[in-house]
Design a protein around this motif. Structure first.
Motif, PDB file in Angstrom:
ATOM      1  N   VAL A   4      -8.642  -0.766 -11.971  1.00 28.82           N
ATOM      2  CA  VAL A   4      -9.863  -0.669 -11.187  1.00 28.82           C
ATOM      3  C   VAL A   4     -10.068   0.791 -10.800  1.00 28.82           C
ATOM      4  O   VAL A   4      -9.196   1.386 -10.160  1.00 28.82           O
ATOM      5  N   TYR A  33     -15.136  -7.374  -5.902  1.00 27.07           N
ATOM      6  CA  TYR A  33     -15.299  -7.380  -4.449  1.00 27.07           C
ATOM      7  C   TYR A  33     -15.461  -5.951  -3.923  1.00 27.07           C
ATOM      8  O   TYR A  33     -14.931  -5.008  -4.508  1.00 27.07           O
ATOM      9  N   PHE A  90     -12.800  -0.162  -0.419  1.00 29.88           N
ATOM     10  CA  PHE A  90     -11.986  -0.583  -1.562  1.00 29.88           C
ATOM     11  C   PHE A  90     -12.773  -1.547  -2.426  1.00 29.88           C
ATOM     12  O   PHE A  90     -13.375  -2.497  -1.941  1.00 29.88           O
ATOM     13  N   LEU A 103      -5.534 -10.417  -7.385  1.00 28.51           N
ATOM     14  CA  LEU A 103      -6.463  -9.347  -7.087  1.00 28.51           C
ATOM     15  C   LEU A 103      -5.859  -8.009  -7.437  1.00 28.51           C
ATOM     16  O   LEU A 103      -4.687  -7.760  -7.190  1.00 28.51           O
ATOM     17  N   PHE A 105      -6.658  -3.836  -6.810  1.00 23.39           N
ATOM     18  CA  PHE A 105      -7.458  -2.953  -5.978  1.00 23.39           C
ATOM     19  C   PHE A 105      -7.621  -1.580  -6.603  1.00 23.39           C
ATOM     20  O   PHE A 105      -6.729  -1.085  -7.306  1.00 23.39           O
ATOM     21  N   GLY A 106      -8.769  -0.949  -6.306  1.00 29.70           N
ATOM     22  CA  GLY A 106      -8.946   0.449  -6.611  1.00 29.70           C
ATOM     23  C   GLY A 106      -8.221   1.295  -5.569  1.00 29.70           C
ATOM     24  O   GLY A 106      -7.653   0.776  -4.608  1.00 29.70           O
ATOM     25  N   SER A 107      -8.269   2.591  -5.748  1.00 34.64           N
ATOM     26  CA  SER A 107      -7.521   3.503  -4.868  1.00 34.64           C
ATOM     27  C   SER A 107      -8.281   3.852  -3.601  1.00 34.64           C
ATOM     28  O   SER A 107      -7.743   4.507  -2.716  1.00 34.64           O
TER      29      SER A 107
ATOM     30  N   TYR B  36      -0.340  -9.247   1.193  1.00 32.93           N
ATOM     31  CA  TYR B  36      -0.505  -7.947   0.554  1.00 32.93           C
ATOM     32  C   TYR B  36       0.157  -6.887   1.418  1.00 32.93           C
ATOM     33  O   TYR B  36       0.227  -7.011   2.644  1.00 32.93           O
ATOM     34  N   ARG B  43      -2.405   2.298  -2.535  1.00 34.26           N
ATOM     35  CA  ARG B  43      -3.384   1.218  -2.532  1.00 34.26           C
ATOM     36  C   ARG B  43      -2.704  -0.099  -2.197  1.00 34.26           C
ATOM     37  O   ARG B  43      -1.480  -0.230  -2.285  1.00 34.26           O
ATOM     38  N   LEU B  44      -3.497  -1.059  -1.820  1.00 29.28           N
ATOM     39  CA  LEU B  44      -2.966  -2.396  -1.531  1.00 29.28           C
ATOM     40  C   LEU B  44      -2.337  -3.004  -2.777  1.00 29.28           C
ATOM     41  O   LEU B  44      -2.856  -2.853  -3.875  1.00 29.28           O
ATOM     42  N   LEU B  95     -11.805 -13.727  -1.396  1.00 31.12           N
ATOM     43  CA  LEU B  95     -10.539 -13.484  -0.707  1.00 31.12           C
ATOM     44  C   LEU B  95     -10.838 -12.829   0.629  1.00 31.12           C
ATOM     45  O   LEU B  95     -11.497 -11.788   0.687  1.00 31.12           O
TER      46      LEU B  95
END
Lengths: 114, 107
Positions: A4, A33, A90, A103, A105-107, B36, B43-44, B95
């Motif tokens: 992402v 999202y 995000f 999921l 995630f982007g940074s 998470y 990042r997560l 989510l």
């Protein structure tokens, strides 16, 4: 394997300016999202898109618009930025697995509105 | 609508002490729950999922439908566990996260 990708990483705006945050994923995920992360508030969902061509409001959609341009891209637009929109944003994408939704995630994009 | 509650903003423990990060949820259907973690300046990333019933980095979490809880536990905390932890619930095609708990593990 990029995953992402969000751009830009940092942005400073003046009140009233507009901008678009870009997000792209190369994993062929259906769902995407946009979240904002604020101290003490955790991650709050702004908008989401369960599939190409559909978008839905999340918990905090006011002041934002989104476009699911194609399966890869999901952009977030601030039409008239306000100081309350100072946050870290995000983007994420997800796909269902045999053991639940996963999921990625982007940074993040750190946005400051002055 | 679904809702996730993490009552503790900060949890501070000493190295080697047990850790329990609380998470409660409300959801009308059968929930998919996740933890998470976000380490400093990263990042997560997914820590674990209730469906997998896995143990990652010594952490476990059990879904208790009667108490609508999904608490994260580790018997012996390590300094490298210091991070922000978010409980999340997937339902209605989205989510949703709790407000997060910062875990600080001191030497």
């Amino acid at each position: 394997n990029a995953g992402v990708t969000q751009t830009p990483k940092f942005q400073v705006l003046k009140t009233g300016q507009s901008m678009t945050l870009q997000c792209a994923q190369d994993m062929n995920h259906n769902s995407m999202y946009w979240y904002r992360q604020d101290p003490g508030m955790g991650l709050r969902l702004i908008y989401y898109s369960a599939s190409e061509g559909t978008t839905d409001k999340g918990e905090v959609p006011n002041g934002y618009n989104v476009s699911r341009l194609n399966k890869r891209e999901f952009s977030l637009r601030l039409e008239s930025a306000a100081p309350s929109q100072t946050s870290v944003y995000f983007c994420a994408s997800s796909f269902p697995t045999g053991s639940g939704e996963k999921l990625f995630f982007g940074s993040g994009t750190q946005l400051s509105v002055l | 609508a679904q809702r996730v509650t993490q009552p503790e903003k900060l949890l501070s423990v000493f190295k080697g002490a047990p850790v329990e990060l609380k998470c409660n949820y409300s959801y009308s259907g059968s929930p998919e729950l996740f933890w998470y973690v976000q380490y400093s300046r990263q990042r997560l990333q997914l820590l674990l999922r209730h469906i997998s019933r896995e143990s990652i980095k010594g952490f476990t979490a059990d879904l208790n439908k009667g108490e609508t809880s999904f608490h994260l536990k580790k018997p012996f905390a390590q300094e490298e566990d210091s991070a922000m932890y978010y409980c999340a619930l997937y339902g209605f095609q989205k989510l949703v996260f709790g407000t997060g708990t910062r875990l600080l593990v001191s030497p």
